[in-house]
Design a protein around this motif. Structure first.
Motif, PDB file in Angstrom:
ATOM      1  N   PHE A 133     -34.862 -12.001  -2.947  1.00  0.00           N
ATOM      2  CA  PHE A 133     -33.579 -11.353  -3.187  1.00  0.00           C
ATOM      3  C   PHE A 133     -32.480 -12.223  -2.587  1.00  0.00           C
ATOM      4  N   THR A 134     -31.438 -12.489  -3.354  1.00  0.00           N
ATOM      5  CA  THR A 134     -30.315 -13.266  -2.824  1.00  0.00           C
ATOM      6  C   THR A 134     -29.090 -12.396  -2.562  1.00  0.00           C
ATOM      7  N   LYS A 135     -29.110 -11.177  -3.120  1.00  0.00           N
ATOM      8  CA  LYS A 135     -27.990 -10.264  -2.945  1.00  0.00           C
ATOM      9  C   LYS A 135     -28.548  -8.860  -2.769  1.00  0.00           C
ATOM     10  N   PHE A 136     -28.212  -8.231  -1.660  1.00  0.00           N
ATOM     11  CA  PHE A 136     -28.784  -6.921  -1.355  1.00  0.00           C
ATOM     12  C   PHE A 136     -27.926  -6.228  -0.308  1.00  0.00           C
ATOM     13  N   LYS A 137     -28.245  -4.975  -0.035  1.00  0.00           N
ATOM     14  CA  LYS A 137     -27.531  -4.208   0.975  1.00  0.00           C
ATOM     15  C   LYS A 137     -28.374  -4.085   2.247  1.00  0.00           C
ATOM     16  N   ILE A 138     -27.701  -4.242   3.372  1.00  0.00           N
ATOM     17  CA  ILE A 138     -28.327  -4.047   4.670  1.00  0.00           C
ATOM     18  C   ILE A 138     -27.823  -2.733   5.256  1.00  0.00           C
ATOM     19  N   GLY A 139     -28.708  -2.010   5.910  1.00  0.00           N
ATOM     20  CA  GLY A 139     -28.330  -0.807   6.630  1.00  0.00           C
ATOM     21  C   GLY A 139     -28.480  -1.053   8.122  1.00  0.00           C
ATOM     22  N   VAL A 140     -27.401  -0.881   8.866  1.00  0.00           N
ATOM     23  CA  VAL A 140     -27.398  -1.076  10.317  1.00  0.00           C
ATOM     24  C   VAL A 140     -27.227   0.300  10.952  1.00  0.00           C
ATOM     25  N   CYS A 141     -28.235   0.737  11.684  1.00  0.00           N
ATOM     26  CA  CYS A 141     -28.276   2.107  12.191  1.00  0.00           C
ATOM     27  C   CYS A 141     -27.952   2.143  13.688  1.00  0.00           C
ATOM     28  N   GLN A 142     -26.728   2.486  14.012  1.00  0.00           N
ATOM     29  CA  GLN A 142     -26.313   2.644  15.409  1.00  0.00           C
ATOM     30  C   GLN A 142     -26.631   4.080  15.813  1.00  0.00           C
ATOM     31  N   LEU A 143     -27.630   4.244  16.684  1.00  0.00           N
ATOM     32  CA  LEU A 143     -28.221   5.555  16.933  1.00  0.00           C
ATOM     33  C   LEU A 143     -28.028   6.028  18.367  1.00  0.00           C
ATOM     34  N   SER A 144     -27.946   7.331  18.522  1.00  0.00           N
ATOM     35  CA  SER A 144     -27.987   7.923  19.852  1.00  0.00           C
ATOM     36  C   SER A 144     -29.433   8.023  20.305  1.00  0.00           C
ATOM     37  N   VAL A 145     -29.642   7.913  21.608  1.00  0.00           N
ATOM     38  CA  VAL A 145     -30.987   7.941  22.187  1.00  0.00           C
ATOM     39  C   VAL A 145     -31.021   8.982  23.294  1.00  0.00           C
ATOM     40  N   THR A 146     -32.109   9.759  23.335  1.00  0.00           N
ATOM     41  CA  THR A 146     -32.266  10.787  24.362  1.00  0.00           C
ATOM     42  C   THR A 146     -33.542  10.543  25.161  1.00  0.00           C
ATOM     43  N   GLY A 147     -33.813  11.437  26.093  1.00  0.00           N
ATOM     44  CA  GLY A 147     -35.036  11.342  26.884  1.00  0.00           C
ATOM     45  C   GLY A 147     -36.242  11.936  26.193  1.00  0.00           C
ATOM     46  N   ASP A 148     -36.071  12.390  24.956  1.00  0.00           N
ATOM     47  CA  ASP A 148     -37.150  12.983  24.170  1.00  0.00           C
ATOM     48  C   ASP A 148     -37.648  11.945  23.172  1.00  0.00           C
ATOM     49  N   LYS A 149     -38.790  11.359  23.438  1.00  0.00           N
ATOM     50  CA  LYS A 149     -39.288  10.266  22.603  1.00  0.00           C
ATOM     51  C   LYS A 149     -39.588  10.725  21.180  1.00  0.00           C
ATOM     52  N   LYS A 150     -40.206  11.892  21.032  1.00  0.00           N
ATOM     53  CA  LYS A 150     -40.515  12.384  19.687  1.00  0.00           C
ATOM     54  C   LYS A 150     -39.240  12.591  18.885  1.00  0.00           C
ATOM     55  N   ARG A 151     -38.202  13.105  19.540  1.00  0.00           N
ATOM     56  CA  ARG A 151     -36.928  13.289  18.858  1.00  0.00           C
ATOM     57  C   ARG A 151     -36.366  11.953  18.431  1.00  0.00           C
ATOM     58  N   ASN A 152     -36.432  10.929  19.296  1.00  0.00           N
ATOM     59  CA  ASN A 152     -35.900   9.613  18.975  1.00  0.00           C
ATOM     60  C   ASN A 152     -36.592   9.016  17.756  1.00  0.00           C
ATOM     61  N   ILE A 153     -37.903   9.169  17.694  1.00  0.00           N
ATOM     62  CA  ILE A 153     -38.668   8.629  16.568  1.00  0.00           C
ATOM     63  C   ILE A 153     -38.291   9.345  15.276  1.00  0.00           C
TER      64      ILE A 153
END
Length: 366
Positions: A83-103
């Motif tokens: 692919f020479t032309k495509f869309k990128i998704g950059v995910c700026q995420l909040s993080v908590t002390g709950d690992k399952k929630r983060n996943i």
């Protein structure tokens, strides 16, 4: 005279930055127009020499510069990606002390980005754990064992396969052989683990009265630069502090990378000063794309991230960015611009191999 000088400076400013960014205070993300090639190439300064004279001058310079010797081994030819032309998704995420929630939260963000057309996903540094020494050890996973021993990477593998996308999986704390690493995993569109990059340069700094942090008290430094071929091009991987070391980016460019990805979490001291500056420098120096992804800012955390995830083009232009809140950036990457930019500014043909060299020790020893 004063007004004439001011007018000239204003024209120069507009030339170098034809698309000044608006205030982003009220936005979760913003996509900015690309720098116009014609706005630069049509400028008077580029028309001072006749084309034939400029070409002749360039050829004489190249003949004595020995650019092929500036990279040892010689730089690789830029490969042709699927692919020479495509869309990128950059995910700026909040993080908590709950690992399952983060996943779960990260999985949902990936799915949302893909629904908006993203073929490549970039996640933040330490997206599954709070940025704290105790959490690093408690949340660490055995990536090589996989499965239940690494639920974070198991999710990334499943999502990449199910959605047919490439994921540069930010970073998570990895435990291996009694040691801990800050590790980024790259998954291909069939769910396969394409590469595993362990952070090479550890974040050990001391700015009195501002911030002191010693990442080496928890993590062991990685030993291997990482360039990986994917459906969306050849990607060089660094993690946060790795972006400060231009030699690594230069090595990736010499290995034929189209894009550099840096999951990161710059802080409130160095972020305002250096985060954007370093991204634009790495892109401009190497004439390739640079994408960065931070965690969202949390003032209640012991480590407060700067945010401002960004995509930078090969002329150092900001193509898309966001502020510090949680956000998903969707932006277009077009590799055809790499050849254009490198043709306009032929740095690869002007390097002074008679004066300096960058030695890629791993390639040299193969």
């Amino acid at each position: 005279m004063k007004s004439a000088v001011s007018s000239s400076l204003l024209k120069l400013k507009n030339l170098l930055n034809p698309n000044p960014r608006p205030s982003l205070t009220s936005l979760t993300s913003v996509i900015l127009p690309k720098l116009s090639l014609s706005s630069i190439s049509n400028h008077t300064a580029f028309k001072l020499l006749p084309s034939s004279a400029a070409t002749s001058c360039l050829r004489r310079s190249i003949s004595s510069f020995k650019p092929e010797l500036a990279r040892v081994p010689s730089a690789l030819t830029l490969p042709q990606p699927p692919f020479t032309k495509f869309k990128i998704g950059v995910c700026q995420l909040s993080v908590t002390g709950d690992k399952k929630r983060n996943i779960s939260h990260t999985k949902n963000a990936i799915e949302e980005a893909v629904s908006k057309g993203a073929k490549l996903l970039l996640l933040p540094e330490m997206w599954n754990t709070p940025y704290a020494r105790g959490s690093f050890r408690a949340f660490a996973e055995d990536i090589d064992a996989g499965g239940d021993a690494s639920p974070s990477t198991a999710m990334l593998s499943d999502v990449s396969k199910r959605l047919g996308i490439t994921i540069v999986g930010g970073s998570i704390p990895e435990k291996s052989g009694g040691r801990f690493y800050n590790t980024c995993c790259v998954f291909g569109s069939h769910g396969e683990l394409l590469a595993k990059h362990r952070k090479i340069h550890l974040f050990d700094i001391d700015i009195p009265g501002k911030i002191t942090y010693m990442e080496s008290r928890t993590f062991t430094a990685g030993e291997t630069p990482t360039v990986v071929d994917t459906d969306v091009g050849r990607i060089g991987i660094g993690i946060c502090y790795d972006i400060r070391f231009q030699e690594l980016a230069m090595m990736y460019a010499a290995r034929g990378a189209h894009l550099l990805c840096y999951p990161g979490a710059f802080n409130m001291t160095t972020g305002p000063l250096h985060w954007e500056l370093l991204q634009r420098a790495r892109a401009t120096d190497n004439q390739l794309y640079v994408a960065t992804c931070s965690t969202a800012r949390d003032y209640g955390s012991c480590y407060v991230a700067w945010g401002h995830s960004t995509l930078v083009g090969p002329f150092g232009e900001i193509l898309a960015t966001t502020e510090h809140e949680e956000a998903i950036i969707i932006a277009e990457i077009d590799y055809s611009f790499l050849d254009q930019r490198r043709s306009n500014l032929p740095l690869n043909k002007q390097r002074r191999g008679d004066l300096y060299q960058l030695v890629d020790i791993q390639r040299l020893n193969k």
